[in-house]
Design a protein around this motif. Structure first.
Motif, PDB file in Angstrom:
ATOM      1  N   ASN A 141       0.866  -1.183   0.000  1.00  0.00           N
ATOM      2  CA  ASN A 141       0.000   0.000   0.000  1.00  0.00           C
ATOM      3  C   ASN A 141       0.900   1.230   0.000  1.00  0.00           C
ATOM      4  OD1 ASN A 141      -2.047  -1.867   0.220  1.00  0.00           O
ATOM      5  ND2 ASN A 141      -2.373  -1.538   2.392  1.00  0.00           N
ATOM      6  N   LEU A 142       1.545   1.447  -1.132  1.00  0.00           N
ATOM      7  CA  LEU A 142       2.595   2.461  -1.244  1.00  0.00           C
ATOM      8  C   LEU A 142       2.006   3.842  -1.490  1.00  0.00           C
ATOM      9  CD1 LEU A 142       5.693   2.975  -1.390  1.00  0.00           C
ATOM     10  CD2 LEU A 142       5.513   2.581  -3.864  1.00  0.00           C
ATOM     11  N   LEU A 143       2.592   4.835  -0.842  1.00  0.00           N
ATOM     12  CA  LEU A 143       2.248   6.233  -1.068  1.00  0.00           C
ATOM     13  C   LEU A 143       3.202   6.814  -2.101  1.00  0.00           C
ATOM     14  CD1 LEU A 143       0.735   8.869  -0.322  1.00  0.00           C
ATOM     15  CD2 LEU A 143       2.458   9.196   1.476  1.00  0.00           C
ATOM     16  N   SER A 144       2.655   7.343  -3.200  1.00  0.00           N
ATOM     17  CA  SER A 144       3.467   7.927  -4.272  1.00  0.00           C
ATOM     18  C   SER A 144       3.153   9.403  -4.431  1.00  0.00           C
ATOM     19  CB  SER A 144       3.217   7.205  -5.602  1.00  0.00           C
ATOM     20  OG  SER A 144       3.594   5.849  -5.529  1.00  0.00           O
ATOM     21  N   ILE A 145       4.203  10.225  -4.452  1.00  0.00           N
ATOM     22  CA  ILE A 145       4.079  11.670  -4.656  1.00  0.00           C
ATOM     23  C   ILE A 145       4.651  11.983  -6.031  1.00  0.00           C
ATOM     24  CG2 ILE A 145       4.618  13.948  -3.730  1.00  0.00           C
ATOM     25  CD1 ILE A 145       3.037  12.207  -1.778  1.00  0.00           C
ATOM     26  N   THR A 146       3.834  12.502  -6.940  1.00  0.00           N
ATOM     27  CA  THR A 146       4.303  12.758  -8.302  1.00  0.00           C
ATOM     28  C   THR A 146       4.667  14.218  -8.545  1.00  0.00           C
ATOM     29  OG1 THR A 146       2.049  13.049  -9.147  1.00  0.00           O
ATOM     30  CG2 THR A 146       2.967  10.828  -9.213  1.00  0.00           C
ATOM     31  N   ASN A 147       4.256  15.104  -7.637  1.00  0.00           N
ATOM     32  CA  ASN A 147       4.641  16.510  -7.727  1.00  0.00           C
ATOM     33  C   ASN A 147       6.138  16.613  -7.413  1.00  0.00           C
ATOM     34  OD1 ASN A 147       5.058  19.268  -7.412  1.00  0.00           O
ATOM     35  ND2 ASN A 147       3.351  19.581  -6.011  1.00  0.00           N
ATOM     36  N   THR A 148       6.926  17.184  -8.307  1.00  0.00           N
ATOM     37  CA  THR A 148       8.382  17.193  -8.139  1.00  0.00           C
ATOM     38  C   THR A 148       8.909  18.426  -7.406  1.00  0.00           C
ATOM     39  OG1 THR A 148       8.705  18.198 -10.320  1.00  0.00           O
ATOM     40  CG2 THR A 148       8.719  15.789 -10.210  1.00  0.00           C
ATOM     41  N   THR A 149       8.032  19.304  -6.924  1.00  0.00           N
ATOM     42  CA  THR A 149       8.498  20.466  -6.161  1.00  0.00           C
ATOM     43  C   THR A 149       8.741  20.065  -4.712  1.00  0.00           C
ATOM     44  OG1 THR A 149       6.305  21.234  -5.516  1.00  0.00           O
ATOM     45  CG2 THR A 149       7.149  21.990  -7.649  1.00  0.00           C
ATOM     46  N   LYS A 150       9.631  20.803  -4.027  1.00  0.00           N
ATOM     47  CA  LYS A 150       9.962  20.445  -2.651  1.00  0.00           C
ATOM     48  C   LYS A 150       8.822  20.725  -1.675  1.00  0.00           C
ATOM     49  CE  LYS A 150      12.349  24.783  -1.460  1.00  0.00           C
ATOM     50  NZ  LYS A 150      13.643  25.358  -0.994  1.00  0.00           N
ATOM     51  N   SER A 151       7.812  21.464  -2.119  1.00  0.00           N
ATOM     52  CA  SER A 151       6.649  21.743  -1.270  1.00  0.00           C
ATOM     53  C   SER A 151       5.530  20.725  -1.485  1.00  0.00           C
ATOM     54  CB  SER A 151       6.119  23.146  -1.547  1.00  0.00           C
ATOM     55  OG  SER A 151       5.738  23.282  -2.906  1.00  0.00           O
ATOM     56  N   ALA A 152       5.813  19.635  -2.184  1.00  0.00           N
ATOM     57  CA  ALA A 152       4.783  18.630  -2.437  1.00  0.00           C
ATOM     58  C   ALA A 152       4.367  17.904  -1.164  1.00  0.00           C
ATOM     59  CB  ALA A 152       5.270  17.634  -3.476  1.00  0.00           C
ATOM     60  N   ASN A 174      18.225  20.765  -9.419  1.00  0.00           N
ATOM     61  CA  ASN A 174      17.451  21.827  -8.766  1.00  0.00           C
ATOM     62  C   ASN A 174      18.338  22.359  -7.640  1.00  0.00           C
ATOM     63  OD1 ASN A 174      15.552  23.545  -7.750  1.00  0.00           O
ATOM     64  ND2 ASN A 174      14.038  21.969  -7.256  1.00  0.00           N
ATOM     65  N   VAL A 175      19.274  23.209  -8.020  1.00  0.00           N
ATOM     66  CA  VAL A 175      20.375  23.604  -7.140  1.00  0.00           C
ATOM     67  C   VAL A 175      19.849  24.239  -5.858  1.00  0.00           C
ATOM     68  CG1 VAL A 175      22.445  25.029  -6.928  1.00  0.00           C
ATOM     69  CG2 VAL A 175      21.906  23.914  -9.105  1.00  0.00           C
ATOM     70  N   GLY A 176      20.326  23.743  -4.711  1.00  0.00           N
ATOM     71  CA  GLY A 176      19.966  24.318  -3.425  1.00  0.00           C
ATOM     72  C   GLY A 176      18.673  23.802  -2.841  1.00  0.00           C
ATOM     73  N   ALA A 177      17.958  22.942  -3.575  1.00  0.00           N
ATOM     74  CA  ALA A 177      16.670  22.450  -3.086  1.00  0.00           C
ATOM     75  C   ALA A 177      16.883  21.262  -2.156  1.00  0.00           C
ATOM     76  CB  ALA A 177      15.779  22.047  -4.248  1.00  0.00           C
ATOM     77  N   THR A 178      16.248  21.301  -0.997  1.00  0.00           N
ATOM     78  CA  THR A 178      16.285  20.205  -0.044  1.00  0.00           C
ATOM     79  C   THR A 178      14.881  19.644   0.104  1.00  0.00           C
ATOM     80  OG1 THR A 178      18.142  21.160   1.172  1.00  0.00           O
ATOM     81  CG2 THR A 178      16.809  19.522   2.319  1.00  0.00           C
ATOM     82  N   TYR A 179      14.760  18.352  -0.063  1.00  0.00           N
ATOM     83  CA  TYR A 179      13.477  17.661   0.016  1.00  0.00           C
ATOM     84  C   TYR A 179      13.393  16.942   1.355  1.00  0.00           C
ATOM     85  CZ  TYR A 179      12.678  18.620  -4.911  1.00  0.00           C
ATOM     86  OH  TYR A 179      12.463  19.254  -6.105  1.00  0.00           O
ATOM     87  N   LEU A 191      13.982  12.553   6.977  1.00  0.00           N
ATOM     88  CA  LEU A 191      15.128  12.414   6.077  1.00  0.00           C
ATOM     89  C   LEU A 191      15.165  13.602   5.137  1.00  0.00           C
ATOM     90  CD1 LEU A 191      17.429  10.723   4.706  1.00  0.00           C
ATOM     91  CD2 LEU A 191      15.619   9.707   3.281  1.00  0.00           C
ATOM     92  N   SER A 192      16.294  14.287   5.088  1.00  0.00           N
ATOM     93  CA  SER A 192      16.479  15.409   4.162  1.00  0.00           C
ATOM     94  C   SER A 192      17.369  14.966   3.012  1.00  0.00           C
ATOM     95  CB  SER A 192      17.114  16.606   4.873  1.00  0.00           C
ATOM     96  OG  SER A 192      16.230  17.140   5.833  1.00  0.00           O
ATOM     97  N   VAL A 193      16.953  15.273   1.787  1.00  0.00           N
ATOM     98  CA  VAL A 193      17.687  14.869   0.590  1.00  0.00           C
ATOM     99  C   VAL A 193      17.896  16.099  -0.277  1.00  0.00           C
ATOM    100  CG1 VAL A 193      17.652  13.443  -1.501  1.00  0.00           C
ATOM    101  CG2 VAL A 193      16.704  12.553   0.650  1.00  0.00           C
ATOM    102  N   ASN A 194      19.156  16.359  -0.647  1.00  0.00           N
ATOM    103  CA  ASN A 194      19.451  17.428  -1.581  1.00  0.00           C
ATOM    104  C   ASN A 194      19.165  16.947  -2.996  1.00  0.00           C
ATOM    105  OD1 ASN A 194      20.343  19.268   0.380  1.00  0.00           O
ATOM    106  ND2 ASN A 194      22.378  18.361   0.378  1.00  0.00           N
ATOM    107  N   SER A 195      18.660  17.842  -3.825  1.00  0.00           N
ATOM    108  CA  SER A 195      18.360  17.482  -5.199  1.00  0.00           C
ATOM    109  C   SER A 195      19.618  16.957  -5.882  1.00  0.00           C
ATOM    110  CB  SER A 195      17.829  18.694  -5.961  1.00  0.00           C
ATOM    111  OG  SER A 195      17.570  18.367  -7.306  1.00  0.00           O
ATOM    112  N   PRO A 196      19.533  15.784  -6.543  1.00  0.00           N
ATOM    113  CA  PRO A 196      20.705  15.252  -7.232  1.00  0.00           C
ATOM    114  C   PRO A 196      21.211  16.204  -8.312  1.00  0.00           C
ATOM    115  CG  PRO A 196      18.988  13.605  -7.060  1.00  0.00           C
ATOM    116  CD  PRO A 196      18.372  14.919  -6.664  1.00  0.00           C
ATOM    117  N   SER A 197      22.470  16.043  -8.660  1.00  0.00           N
ATOM    118  CA  SER A 197      23.079  16.979  -9.608  1.00  0.00           C
ATOM    119  C   SER A 197      23.496  16.332 -10.911  1.00  0.00           C
ATOM    120  CB  SER A 197      24.311  17.630  -8.963  1.00  0.00           C
ATOM    121  OG  SER A 197      25.259  16.643  -8.595  1.00  0.00           O
TER     122      SER A 197
END
Length: 206
Positions: A141-152, A174-179, A191-197
């Motif tokens: 029963n997986l939760l999937s978030i498809t909005n790619t903005t950090k405010s999703a 997405n330089v400087g964005a932390t999810y 868990l905080s993840v920086n946007s991959p580069s």
């Protein structure tokens, strides 16, 4: 009526509907539908919403994207049928444990403290707001978030977090964005993840 095309509608529109529960019988006919529709209005249900076949609908239909969203407040469980999310918000606001229907939502809110458990694989395309109460997911029963903005995913705290896996696709470069993944098991362990580069595609984390 019970014949072909004898559809049943409650059109809330911009108004307000408040009730203890909603029960939609199985239509028994492929050409007959039961629907509750709303645009910018509000539906308040203190108990359960039970839709008993796929031709039972709760349908958000906002024809003007510049107006506010319609809202469905659910105090009990929501199961069965079909949810047409458009740009609406569904708020599970029960203080007791709740079953979160396995639909595709636009905005999904958890509030008022009760534990909310996914009934199946569930997708949020707009924003998940964790205001109060934990949201329980599993690999099945997986939760999937498809909005790619950090405010999703908004909110998240020791009083409201995701207990289980969440799949979130985030853009690269997405330089400087932390999810922030507001997750935990017995306690809140975000868990905080920086946007991959690497590259310009997207990365999916579960």
């Amino acid at each position: 009526g019970t014949g072909s095309g004898a559809n049943k509608y409650i059109s809330v529109g911009t108004g307000t509907l408040t009730c203890a529960s909603i029960w939609m019988e199985a239509t028994g006919n492929n050409n007959r539908y039961s629907e509750i529709t709303l645009s910018t209005g509000t539906v308040n249900v203190s108990g359960n919403i039970s839709m008993n076949d796929s031709r039972n609908y709760i349908r958000f239909q906002n024809t003007n994207p510049n107006t506010s969203y319609g809202t469905l407040n659910v105090g009990g469980n929501m199961t069965g049928g079909t949810l047409v999310p458009d740009i609406g918000t569904v708020n599970y606001n029960g203080s007791a444990p709740q079953t979160v229907g396995n639909y595709t939502y636009y905005n999904l809110t958890m509030s008022e403290g009760g534990t909310k458990t996914l009934n199946g694989a569930t997708t949020v395309t707009g924003t998940l707001l964790l205001a109060s109460g934990n949201l329980v997911s599993t690999t099945a029963n997986l939760l999937s978030i498809t909005n790619t903005t950090k405010s999703a995913i908004m909110g998240g705290s020791p009083a409201s977090y995701i207990k289980g896996p969440v799949k979130w696709t985030i853009p690269n470069n997405n330089v400087g964005a932390t999810y922030l993944f507001p997750v935990g098991k017995t306690t809140y362990l975000p868990l905080s993840v920086n946007s991959p580069s690497q590259g310009w595609n997207t990365t999916t984390l579960t």
